[in-house]
Design an enzyme around this catalytic site. Sequence first.
Site, PDB file in Angstrom:
ATOM      1  N   LYS A 267      35.061  -7.868  22.621  1.00  0.00           N
ATOM      2  CA  LYS A 267      35.337  -8.642  24.194  1.00  0.00           C
ATOM      3  C   LYS A 267      36.646  -8.511  25.209  1.00  0.00           C
ATOM      4  CE  LYS A 267      32.437 -12.244  22.618  1.00  0.00           C
ATOM      5  NZ  LYS A 267      31.034 -12.643  22.907  1.00  0.00           N
TER       6      LYS A 267
ATOM      7  N   ASP B 277      29.100  -7.268  19.175  1.00  0.00           N
ATOM      8  CA  ASP B 277      28.923  -8.925  19.994  1.00  0.00           C
ATOM      9  C   ASP B 277      27.296  -9.682  19.769  1.00  0.00           C
ATOM     10  OD1 ASP B 277      30.178 -10.760  21.304  1.00  0.00           O
ATOM     11  OD2 ASP B 277      30.134  -9.112  23.156  1.00  0.00           O
TER      12      ASP B 277
ATOM     13  N   ARG C 141      22.477 -12.993  16.255  1.00  0.00           N
ATOM     14  CA  ARG C 141      21.014 -12.692  15.730  1.00  0.00           C
ATOM     15  C   ARG C 141      20.884 -12.881  13.958  1.00  0.00           C
ATOM     16  NH1 ARG C 141      20.107  -8.747  20.789  1.00  0.00           N
ATOM     17  NH2 ARG C 141      21.686 -10.155  21.580  1.00  0.00           N
TER      18      ARG C 141
END
Length: 496
Positions: free
Chosen positions: A279, A349, A353
């Site tokens: 990020k 990223d 999940r």
Amino acid sequence: MNFRIQSGELRARTQDCLIIGIFENNKLTPAAKRLDKTSHGALSKLLKQGDFEGKTGQTFLLYRLPNISADRLLLVGCGTHETLNERDYRKIIYSATKALTGLKATHAVSFLTELTVAKHSAAWNIKQAVEVTQDALYSFDQYKSAKTSKQALKEMVFSISDKKQAKTCEDGLKQGLAISAGVALTKNLANQPSNVCTPDYLAEQAKKLAKEYKKIQVKILDKKAMEKLGMGALLAVAKGSDKPPKLICFEYKGSAKKQAPIAFVGKGITFDTGGISLKPADGMIGMKYDMCGAATVFGTIKAAAELKLPLHIVGLVAAAENMPSGTAAKPEDIVTTLSGQTVEIMNTDAEGRLVLCDALTYCERYKPQAVIDIATLTGAVVVALGTHATGLLANDEPLAKELLYAGNESFDRAWQMPLWDEYQEQLKSPFADMSNVGGRSAGTITAACFLSRFAKKFHWAHLDVAGTAAMMMGGNDRYATGRPVPMLVQYLINKT
């Protein structure tokens, strides 16, 4: 702080502060009318001076009205409508509590709980008043050298107009206190900095919770146990960090009867850098809150234990830290999940999940009647719903409706989004059973589609709380909200 319910005449109220609602245009609420009569019209005379408009949430402090034993009188604006909506009622309670925080009053009686809220009972008023009051009083100053000033208020008494409502209102009070305790735990965990709140820290907090409540049992799966089971997706996320992952397994047995459990699965990414798909620096602010799903599981389990709900509840927390390093998972790596399905990691990223899919598969061994996962999963849900509604997707419509109803009842609302097969096409991979991302379009839905592939053996719902579990506006405007604990506890209450 102590909370009580009470009914009676104003003259009997010997307290430091009375809290009274006033509508706009000097229109008095029923409690204000009683006070005005007791004070021989003193309240009406003061209102005619025009210093108080009665706008929703406005507050005004008065001292020593004639014939009133309380030292202070806090007026709270209730707007123009005698029948309030939920939002305005909560705003009124919140504003009143904030106004009290600067006072030296130690005991207060609130007549705001006598107000009429559309479609809701006096018990609901009490329950919401407790939750909102506790929220307004909450502070997290553990790491500040100068602590928040100690709150003078020690007791809040909520007034009810009809003694016949006392029993149901006491139930509302108990529920409000339990939910508030769960929300506070959730906030406290989420607000911790990530150098403190690691997977190990969450495991220790789980053990503490089990010591506090006899009906809660905890089992912790470490890295070695996960490797033996074959949790390749969860382990891939943790590969870049020197903080080992944990799968924390709660089990609450509130009933002697054998029953299939309700399961909650929480995303517990204690810090999310994005991994190799790093990020930007600004994008990492607030990423300590990527474990809010996990914190919600803690809070929900605590509230259920406080209420001694006669239910069998399972809570799974998939805890890991997502970091870049020479050992971190890379884009285009392929991993084998606990279910045996393979995943091509196209974006590191999209790690939430990956930890959740193995936790969902592990959940099968409990043979649950329903499974609800909670995750700060996608930025896309914030684009779609903002910070007001939680995204809800499910493979079972009755379960979805139960959660939507509980959300409306608790004013911790969700909005259902489609989970159509057409969206599954976006998860295709040329080299594995699926990709972990489906492109920019419908990001919240494709994330849920990914999880749905691991939830085929039970009724399942997914709550994407990226916009609701924490406010992450940067600078000083960062805080955990404790959502969706109120919704989930209400869902459990409705099951009893």
